[in-house]
Design a protein around this motif. Structure first.
Motif, PDB file in Angstrom:
ATOM      1  N   ARG A 196       9.276   2.376   3.812  1.00  0.00           N
ATOM      2  CA  ARG A 196       8.734   3.440   3.634  1.00  0.00           C
ATOM      3  C   ARG A 196       7.968   2.552   2.224  1.00  0.00           C
ATOM      4  O   ARG A 196       9.051   2.181   1.776  1.00  0.00           O
ATOM      5  CB  ARG A 196       8.743   4.398   3.364  1.00  0.00           C
ATOM      6  N   ASN A 212      -0.063   4.122   1.366  1.00  0.00           N
ATOM      7  CA  ASN A 212       0.403   4.625   3.243  1.00  0.00           C
ATOM      8  C   ASN A 212       1.501   3.507   4.155  1.00  0.00           C
ATOM      9  O   ASN A 212       0.816   4.254   4.739  1.00  0.00           O
ATOM     10  CB  ASN A 212      -0.678   4.810   3.291  1.00  0.00           C
ATOM     11  N   THR A 213       2.138   3.132   3.263  1.00  0.00           N
ATOM     12  CA  THR A 213       2.933   1.968   4.393  1.00  0.00           C
ATOM     13  C   THR A 213       4.085   2.805   5.162  1.00  0.00           C
ATOM     14  O   THR A 213       4.538   3.666   4.129  1.00  0.00           O
ATOM     15  CB  THR A 213       3.637   0.841   3.506  1.00  0.00           C
ATOM     16  N   ASN A 214       3.844   2.321   6.508  1.00  0.00           N
ATOM     17  CA  ASN A 214       4.671   3.238   7.491  1.00  0.00           C
ATOM     18  C   ASN A 214       5.273   2.311   8.187  1.00  0.00           C
ATOM     19  O   ASN A 214       4.100   1.915   9.442  1.00  0.00           O
ATOM     20  CB  ASN A 214       4.504   4.491   7.279  1.00  0.00           C
ATOM     21  N   ASP A 262       4.173  -1.885  12.910  1.00  0.00           N
ATOM     22  CA  ASP A 262       3.903  -1.430  11.648  1.00  0.00           C
ATOM     23  C   ASP A 262       3.056  -0.060  12.090  1.00  0.00           C
ATOM     24  O   ASP A 262       2.097  -0.225  12.871  1.00  0.00           O
ATOM     25  CB  ASP A 262       2.354  -2.118  10.676  1.00  0.00           C
ATOM     26  N   LEU A 263       3.466   0.988  11.565  1.00  0.00           N
ATOM     27  CA  LEU A 263       2.137   2.173  11.649  1.00  0.00           C
ATOM     28  C   LEU A 263       1.809   3.229  11.122  1.00  0.00           C
ATOM     29  O   LEU A 263       0.883   4.146  10.977  1.00  0.00           O
ATOM     30  CB  LEU A 263       3.691   3.188  11.963  1.00  0.00           C
ATOM     31  N   SER A 264       1.427   2.084   9.651  1.00  0.00           N
ATOM     32  CA  SER A 264       0.565   2.532   8.934  1.00  0.00           C
ATOM     33  C   SER A 264      -1.171   2.373   9.089  1.00  0.00           C
ATOM     34  O   SER A 264      -1.316   1.610  10.267  1.00  0.00           O
ATOM     35  CB  SER A 264       0.636   1.397   7.930  1.00  0.00           C
ATOM     36  N   PRO A 265      -1.556   2.953   8.467  1.00  0.00           N
ATOM     37  CA  PRO A 265      -3.186   3.668   8.730  1.00  0.00           C
ATOM     38  C   PRO A 265      -4.113   2.138   8.690  1.00  0.00           C
ATOM     39  O   PRO A 265      -3.553   1.846   7.801  1.00  0.00           O
ATOM     40  CB  PRO A 265      -3.662   4.748   8.240  1.00  0.00           C
ATOM     41  N   PRO A 266      -4.810   2.558   9.537  1.00  0.00           N
ATOM     42  CA  PRO A 266      -5.587   1.079   8.843  1.00  0.00           C
ATOM     43  C   PRO A 266      -6.307   1.441   8.078  1.00  0.00           C
ATOM     44  O   PRO A 266      -6.756   2.332   7.686  1.00  0.00           O
ATOM     45  CB  PRO A 266      -6.578   1.241  10.614  1.00  0.00           C
ATOM     46  N   CYS A 273      -9.512  -0.064   6.979  1.00  0.00           N
ATOM     47  CA  CYS A 273     -10.561   0.094   8.109  1.00  0.00           C
ATOM     48  C   CYS A 273     -10.890   0.168   9.362  1.00  0.00           C
ATOM     49  O   CYS A 273      -9.895  -0.140  10.269  1.00  0.00           O
ATOM     50  CB  CYS A 273     -11.677  -1.133   7.313  1.00  0.00           C
ATOM     51  N   ASP A 321       0.394  -1.402   0.193  1.00  0.00           N
ATOM     52  CA  ASP A 321       0.157  -0.452   0.041  1.00  0.00           C
ATOM     53  C   ASP A 321       0.975   1.105  -0.121  1.00  0.00           C
ATOM     54  O   ASP A 321       1.508   0.645   0.531  1.00  0.00           O
ATOM     55  CB  ASP A 321      -1.355   0.282   1.517  1.00  0.00           C
ATOM     56  N   PRO A 331      -2.720  -1.572  11.538  1.00  0.00           N
ATOM     57  CA  PRO A 331      -2.407  -1.061  10.788  1.00  0.00           C
ATOM     58  C   PRO A 331      -2.264  -2.348   8.875  1.00  0.00           C
ATOM     59  O   PRO A 331      -2.241  -3.107   9.358  1.00  0.00           O
ATOM     60  CB  PRO A 331      -1.296  -0.991  10.720  1.00  0.00           C
TER      61      PRO A 331
END
Length: 219
Positions: free
Chosen positions: A171, A151-153, A194-198, A200, A149, A205
């Motif tokens: 990233r 937005n992966t962080n 994993d700090l990525s936004p979920p 849903c 994804d 994440p």
């Protein structure tokens, strides 16, 4: 002169008696003289026969001892092959955790040897290996798989015998090289946070998968 014998008779008697005696004496004297004058033969000394030397028998040859059998040397042990100069982590069995070991592409680089860790519903993946204090360097490249994804962080951390040795961000489209001294290290641990936004409201994440390309230890 006896009567009856004439002078002629006596003369005749003398001729018949005295003459032969005189002749015999003369012959005897001559013979004696000849015998005395002749050299007596010197007797040839009889030489004792020289005994023939007994033939000396040839020396008996000393019996040649049978050759001692050469001791059979023990079989040489098969040489121990030298340990490999490098070992990829995807060829090692982890002692804790799990990682996928399929080839992967990250930041445009194709890695035949890759460790892939994925985050599922907030679970922070981690994997641990036994280095056995046999290696010197730890190398590889941290990145995110190219189909992750956008937005992966995430944050990765490497622990050596429980000590934090390296940390960095992950990233999409970026990479971080790893080159650490692991001399005397027993345990290697690799964690992802994993700090990525979920994706849903109820999902954790949604980043990753995370790649450690060509992760390896060397001597």
């Amino acid at each position: 002169m006896p009567s009856g014998f004439t002078k002629t008779g006596w003369k005749r008697i003398l001729e018949l008696v005295v003459a032969p005696v005189v002749v015999g004496l003369i012959i005897a004297l001559i013979t004696h003289t000849l015998l005395e004058g002749s050299p007596r033969p010197t007797p040839t000394p009889t030489s004792s026969p020289t005994p023939s030397p007994s033939p000396t028998p040839p020396p008996s040859p000393s019996p040649t001892p049978p050759p001692s059998p050469s001791p059979t040397p023990p079989p040489s042990p098969s040489p121990t092959p030298p340990p490999p100069s490098a070992q990829y982590l995807d060829q090692m069995q982890p002692v804790e955790g799990q990682a996928t070991t399929d080839p992967a592409t990250a930041n445009g680089h194709f890695y035949v040897h890759a460790l892939t860790l994925s985050d599922y519903f907030g679970y922070s993946p981690a994997v641990e290996y036994n280095l056995g204090r046999n290696w010197k360097r730890l190398k590889g490249t941290m990145s995110v798989r190219d189909n992750a994804d956008a937005n992966t962080n995430a944050q990765f951390t490497i622990f050596l015998d429980g000590r934090e040795a390296m940390t960095g961000n992950l990233r999409l489209g970026s990479e971080t090289p790893v080159d650490l001294d692991v001399g005397g290290v027993l345990r290697l641990r690799f964690e992802i946070k994993d700090l990525s936004p979920p994706a849903c409201a109820i999902c954790g994440p949604g980043g990753g998968p995370f790649i450690w390309g060509d992760a390896r230890v060397t001597r």
